[in-house]
Write a protein that holds these residues in place. Structure first.
Motif, PDB file in Angstrom:
ATOM      1  N   ARG A  34       0.831  -1.211   0.000  1.00  0.00           N
ATOM      2  CA  ARG A  34       0.000   0.000   0.000  1.00  0.00           C
ATOM      3  C   ARG A  34       0.863   1.258   0.000  1.00  0.00           C
ATOM      4  NH1 ARG A  34      -5.393  -0.501   0.994  1.00  0.00           N
ATOM      5  NH2 ARG A  34      -6.146  -2.570   1.632  1.00  0.00           N
ATOM      6  N   ARG A  35       1.897   1.277   0.823  1.00  0.00           N
ATOM      7  CA  ARG A  35       2.756   2.450   0.906  1.00  0.00           C
ATOM      8  C   ARG A  35       3.509   2.682  -0.398  1.00  0.00           C
ATOM      9  NH1 ARG A  35       5.760   0.750   4.609  1.00  0.00           N
ATOM     10  NH2 ARG A  35       7.582   0.211   3.347  1.00  0.00           N
ATOM     11  N   GLU A  36       4.147   1.623  -0.908  1.00  0.00           N
ATOM     12  CA  GLU A  36       4.925   1.762  -2.135  1.00  0.00           C
ATOM     13  C   GLU A  36       4.014   2.010  -3.331  1.00  0.00           C
ATOM     14  OE1 GLU A  36       8.265   1.825  -2.385  1.00  0.00           O
ATOM     15  OE2 GLU A  36       8.284   1.759  -0.194  1.00  0.00           O
ATOM     16  N   GLY A  37       2.839   1.378  -3.342  1.00  0.00           N
ATOM     17  CA  GLY A  37       1.917   1.544  -4.466  1.00  0.00           C
ATOM     18  C   GLY A  37       1.456   2.972  -4.642  1.00  0.00           C
ATOM     19  N   LEU A  38       1.215   3.660  -3.524  1.00  0.00           N
ATOM     20  CA  LEU A  38       0.806   5.068  -3.609  1.00  0.00           C
ATOM     21  C   LEU A  38       1.917   5.926  -4.207  1.00  0.00           C
ATOM     22  CD1 LEU A  38      -1.079   5.480  -0.201  1.00  0.00           C
ATOM     23  CD2 LEU A  38      -2.089   5.399  -2.502  1.00  0.00           C
ATOM     24  N   GLU A  39       3.169   5.594  -3.899  1.00  0.00           N
ATOM     25  CA  GLU A  39       4.285   6.328  -4.503  1.00  0.00           C
ATOM     26  C   GLU A  39       4.362   6.055  -5.998  1.00  0.00           C
ATOM     27  OE1 GLU A  39       7.985   5.714  -2.561  1.00  0.00           O
ATOM     28  OE2 GLU A  39       7.255   6.324  -0.571  1.00  0.00           O
ATOM     29  N   VAL A  89       1.826   5.440  -7.904  1.00  0.00           N
ATOM     30  CA  VAL A  89       0.751   6.222  -8.510  1.00  0.00           C
ATOM     31  C   VAL A  89       1.149   7.686  -8.619  1.00  0.00           C
ATOM     32  CG1 VAL A  89      -1.637   7.008  -8.239  1.00  0.00           C
ATOM     33  CG2 VAL A  89      -1.053   4.633  -7.735  1.00  0.00           C
ATOM     34  N   ASP A  90       1.762   8.227  -7.565  1.00  0.00           N
ATOM     35  CA  ASP A  90       2.182   9.632  -7.582  1.00  0.00           C
ATOM     36  C   ASP A  90       3.224   9.891  -8.664  1.00  0.00           C
ATOM     37  OD1 ASP A  90       0.491  10.165  -5.487  1.00  0.00           O
ATOM     38  OD2 ASP A  90       2.035   9.937  -3.934  1.00  0.00           O
ATOM     39  N   LYS A  91       4.090   8.913  -8.904  1.00  0.00           N
ATOM     40  CA  LYS A  91       5.126   9.064  -9.932  1.00  0.00           C
ATOM     41  C   LYS A  91       4.630   8.665 -11.321  1.00  0.00           C
ATOM     42  CE  LYS A  91       8.889   8.224  -6.649  1.00  0.00           C
ATOM     43  NZ  LYS A  91       9.999   7.317  -6.257  1.00  0.00           N
ATOM     44  N   GLU A  92       3.322   8.325 -11.400  1.00  0.00           N
ATOM     45  CA  GLU A  92       2.673   7.952 -12.664  1.00  0.00           C
ATOM     46  C   GLU A  92       3.292   6.711 -13.300  1.00  0.00           C
ATOM     47  OE1 GLU A  92       2.661  11.374 -15.173  1.00  0.00           O
ATOM     48  OE2 GLU A  92       1.225  12.481 -13.912  1.00  0.00           O
ATOM     49  N   ILE A  93       3.820   5.838 -12.445  1.00  0.00           N
ATOM     50  CA  ILE A  93       4.320   4.547 -12.944  1.00  0.00           C
ATOM     51  C   ILE A  93       3.145   3.634 -13.262  1.00  0.00           C
ATOM     52  CG2 ILE A  93       5.700   2.520 -12.352  1.00  0.00           C
ATOM     53  CD1 ILE A  93       7.397   4.319 -10.564  1.00  0.00           C
ATOM     54  N   ILE A  94       2.125   3.678 -12.402  1.00  0.00           N
ATOM     55  CA  ILE A  94       0.895   2.925 -12.626  1.00  0.00           C
ATOM     56  C   ILE A  94      -0.290   3.850 -12.374  1.00  0.00           C
ATOM     57  CG2 ILE A  94       1.888   0.683 -12.003  1.00  0.00           C
ATOM     58  CD1 ILE A  94       0.617   0.980  -9.254  1.00  0.00           C
ATOM     59  N   THR A  95      -1.453   3.464 -12.880  1.00  0.00           N
ATOM     60  CA  THR A  95      -2.659   4.241 -12.614  1.00  0.00           C
ATOM     61  C   THR A  95      -3.280   3.790 -11.297  1.00  0.00           C
ATOM     62  OG1 THR A  95      -4.094   2.685 -13.783  1.00  0.00           O
ATOM     63  CG2 THR A  95      -3.069   4.438 -15.096  1.00  0.00           C
ATOM     64  N   ILE A 130      -3.649  -4.510  -8.217  1.00  0.00           N
ATOM     65  CA  ILE A 130      -2.471  -5.152  -7.619  1.00  0.00           C
ATOM     66  C   ILE A 130      -2.759  -5.519  -6.170  1.00  0.00           C
ATOM     67  CG2 ILE A 130      -0.088  -4.760  -6.870  1.00  0.00           C
ATOM     68  CD1 ILE A 130       0.297  -3.060  -9.378  1.00  0.00           C
ATOM     69  N   LEU A 131      -3.434  -4.629  -5.447  1.00  0.00           N
ATOM     70  CA  LEU A 131      -3.785  -4.923  -4.061  1.00  0.00           C
ATOM     71  C   LEU A 131      -4.687  -6.145  -3.966  1.00  0.00           C
ATOM     72  CD1 LEU A 131      -4.463  -1.385  -2.498  1.00  0.00           C
ATOM     73  CD2 LEU A 131      -2.469  -2.848  -2.182  1.00  0.00           C
ATOM     74  N   GLN A 132      -5.592  -6.300  -4.937  1.00  0.00           N
ATOM     75  CA  GLN A 132      -6.494  -7.460  -4.914  1.00  0.00           C
ATOM     76  C   GLN A 132      -5.748  -8.764  -5.185  1.00  0.00           C
ATOM     77  OE1 GLN A 132      -9.624  -6.624  -7.701  1.00  0.00           O
ATOM     78  NE2 GLN A 132     -10.346  -4.799  -6.583  1.00  0.00           N
ATOM     79  N   LEU A 133      -4.639  -8.681  -5.919  1.00  0.00           N
ATOM     80  CA  LEU A 133      -3.856  -9.890  -6.205  1.00  0.00           C
ATOM     81  C   LEU A 133      -3.113 -10.395  -4.973  1.00  0.00           C
ATOM     82  CD1 LEU A 133      -2.302  -9.019  -9.693  1.00  0.00           C
ATOM     83  CD2 LEU A 133      -4.102 -10.691  -9.208  1.00  0.00           C
ATOM     84  N   TYR A 134      -2.835  -9.503  -4.019  1.00  0.00           N
ATOM     85  CA  TYR A 134      -2.084  -9.870  -2.816  1.00  0.00           C
ATOM     86  C   TYR A 134      -2.901  -9.513  -1.587  1.00  0.00           C
ATOM     87  CZ  TYR A 134       1.773 -10.122  -6.120  1.00  0.00           C
ATOM     88  OH  TYR A 134       2.574 -10.430  -7.190  1.00  0.00           O
ATOM     89  N   PRO A 135      -3.933 -10.311  -1.284  1.00  0.00           N
ATOM     90  CA  PRO A 135      -4.773 -10.019  -0.117  1.00  0.00           C
ATOM     91  C   PRO A 135      -3.961 -10.088   1.169  1.00  0.00           C
ATOM     92  CG  PRO A 135      -5.218 -12.225  -0.929  1.00  0.00           C
ATOM     93  CD  PRO A 135      -4.318 -11.563  -1.942  1.00  0.00           C
ATOM     94  N   GLU A 136      -4.384  -9.313   2.150  1.00  0.00           N
ATOM     95  CA  GLU A 136      -3.680  -9.251   3.430  1.00  0.00           C
ATOM     96  C   GLU A 136      -3.773 -10.576   4.163  1.00  0.00           C
ATOM     97  OE1 GLU A 136      -3.374  -6.370   7.356  1.00  0.00           O
ATOM     98  OE2 GLU A 136      -4.950  -6.062   5.868  1.00  0.00           O
ATOM     99  N   GLN A 137      -2.629 -11.031   4.662  1.00  0.00           N
ATOM    100  CA  GLN A 137      -2.571 -12.292   5.396  1.00  0.00           C
ATOM    101  C   GLN A 137      -2.159 -12.012   6.835  1.00  0.00           C
ATOM    102  OE1 GLN A 137       0.189 -14.755   3.273  1.00  0.00           O
ATOM    103  NE2 GLN A 137      -1.258 -15.215   1.634  1.00  0.00           N
ATOM    104  N   HIS A 138      -2.817 -12.650   7.752  1.00  0.00           N
ATOM    105  CA  HIS A 138      -2.487 -12.503   9.163  1.00  0.00           C
ATOM    106  C   HIS A 138      -1.358 -13.471   9.507  1.00  0.00           C
ATOM    107  CE1 HIS A 138      -5.937  -9.906   9.874  1.00  0.00           C
ATOM    108  NE2 HIS A 138      -6.667 -10.759   9.169  1.00  0.00           N
ATOM    109  N   ARG A 139      -0.201 -12.905   9.877  1.00  0.00           N
ATOM    110  CA  ARG A 139       0.981 -13.727  10.109  1.00  0.00           C
ATOM    111  C   ARG A 139       0.800 -14.674  11.291  1.00  0.00           C
ATOM    112  NH1 ARG A 139       5.391 -12.651   7.323  1.00  0.00           N
ATOM    113  NH2 ARG A 139       6.685 -13.659   8.896  1.00  0.00           N
TER     114      ARG A 139
END
Length: 397
Positions: free
Chosen positions: A7-12, A14-20, A27-36
């Motif tokens: 989430r943190r890196e993804g927002l960067e 988006v800000d740098k217009e690397i991805i929309t 991408i977030l949906q491809l890697y659902p949060e897992q409880h360690r």
């Protein structure tokens, strides 16, 4: 992959217009949060099952023949290993490594129990070294931190056993720690591995110094040695542990010297050969200064490593060093906007005040006055720190 990191890196991105933003959501949906913690449950479950089996065997141990005991130990160990290998290969890594870890534990327990069965007497810690090799085998086969921690516990236990039982540290265990765990720590990205490695090496070096009639003042080489190693490995995650423990060991040594300097300064078991000591100290100091790139923030810890025990009034000098080091941490922490460094400097400053207060006032002050002044001093420190925080918040106005 960590959902928080993504989430943190993804927002960067988006800000740098690397991805929309739409791609970011996909991408977030491809890697659902897992409880360690859920992932650790299979390990805990396998450990409990293994402990139940070992407890059952131990409770009925006296009523078994030696052949029966040997067969039970062999079947238990092979059962854990085979089940762990199978489950790991079939895509159940957490359960698999838990069972394999029990295999390693059972291997060591079996060696100890078989030694007791046949009245074999150990004269050193080689049984723990062999046991650690089983853990290292699993570590390099699967590259899982779980096996690293198991092996570290085995090596540390073996070194403590050698000190308590035989009065001497094991060079073999130190070598296994340095190379067996060190090579893995060199290549991993997990900083906790480096912290554990440096702690184990530091403690074992202390054991070696005390058990081989080496002058105790050589202990002061550990902090500057670790600091130089940390700077050499600065681009690797393992470096953080050496840098942290260099400061910690340095503070501990200085604190001991505040109270013990006058008693040990002229003791033959304490003072190292000054020529040999200074050659090694200056070599490490030059290396640390060179690798620091003459950055003032990185040169600050050097103050903590100065060998004041050769000088008269070394106890007061070490107390002064603690004060200076803590104030420098606060200053450079603020300059670098490094809040953790600033907080540690504040804590160390209060700790230094406490040491100085105990050292200078305990013997001659009435105890009621002693505690009264201590309370007033803490109120003053609290007031000064609050003013400092308000000043920092207002930007120094």
């Amino acid at each position: 992959m960590s959902q928080k990191w993504l989430r943190r890196e993804g927002l960067e991105w988006v800000d740098k217009e690397i991805i929309t933003h739409e791609q970011y959501e996909k991408i977030l949906q491809l890697y659902p949060e897992q409880h360690r913690m859920i992932s650790f449950l299979p390990i805990f479950a396998s450990i409990l099952v293994g402990l139940s089996l070992l407890t059952f065997v131990a409770s009925n141990w006296d009523g078994m023949s030696q052949i029966t005991r040997f067969v039970i130990l062999l079947i238990t160990m092979l059962g854990f290993y085979s089940a762990g290998f199978t489950l790991y290969r079939k895509g159940h890594p957490w359960v698999g490594q838990g069972l394999l870890g029990l295999g390693v534990v059972t291997f060591g327990a079996s060696m100890i129990l078989i030694g007791q069965m046949f009245h074999l007497i150990a004269y050193d810690a080689r049984v723990f070294a062999i046991w650690a090799l089983a853990g290292l085998g699993m570590l390099y086969l699967y590259r899982r931190n779980f096996f690293y921690f198991i092996t570290a516990v085995i090596l540390f236990t073996g070194q403590v056993y050698a000190m308590v039982s035989f009065g001497e540290a094991s060079w073999l265990i130190l070598v296994l720690t340095l190379f067996g765990l060190g090579i893995y720590a060199w290549s991993t990205l997990h900083s906790l591995v480096g912290w554990l490695l440096s702690f184990l090496l530091g403690i074992q070096i202390v054991f070696l110094i005390f058990s081989n009639d080496i002058a105790w003042s050589w202990l002061s080489i550990i902090p500057i040695g670790f600091y130089a190693v940390g700077l050499l490995l600065e681009k690797r995650s393992v470096a953080g542990g050496f840098l942290f423990w260099s400061h910690t060991f340095g503070v501990i040594f200085a604190s001991v010297m505040v109270f013990a300097q006058s008693d040990v300064r002229d003791h033959t078991d304490f003072l190292a050969n000054p020529i040999a000591y200074m050659i090694l100290f200056l070599g490490l100091l030059i290396l640390a200064v060179y690798k620091s790139g003459w950055e003032k923030g990185k040169l600050v810890p050097v103050v903590l490593f100065l060998p004041m025990f050769y000088l008269p009034f070394g106890d007061l000098l070490y107390l002064l060093i603690l004060f200076v080091f803590s104030l420098l941490l606060i200053y450079y922490g603020d300059q670098e906007e490094h809040r953790w460094k600033s907080k540690m400097g504040v804590i160390l400053f209060m700790y230094s005040c406490f040491l100085g207060y105990i050292q200078l006032a305990w013997d001659f002050l009435d105890k009621s006055l002693f505690f009264l002044l201590g309370g007033i001093m803490l109120f003053v420190i609290h007031w000064l720190l609050r003013r400092r925080d308000r000043w920092m918040t207002k930007g120094g106005e």
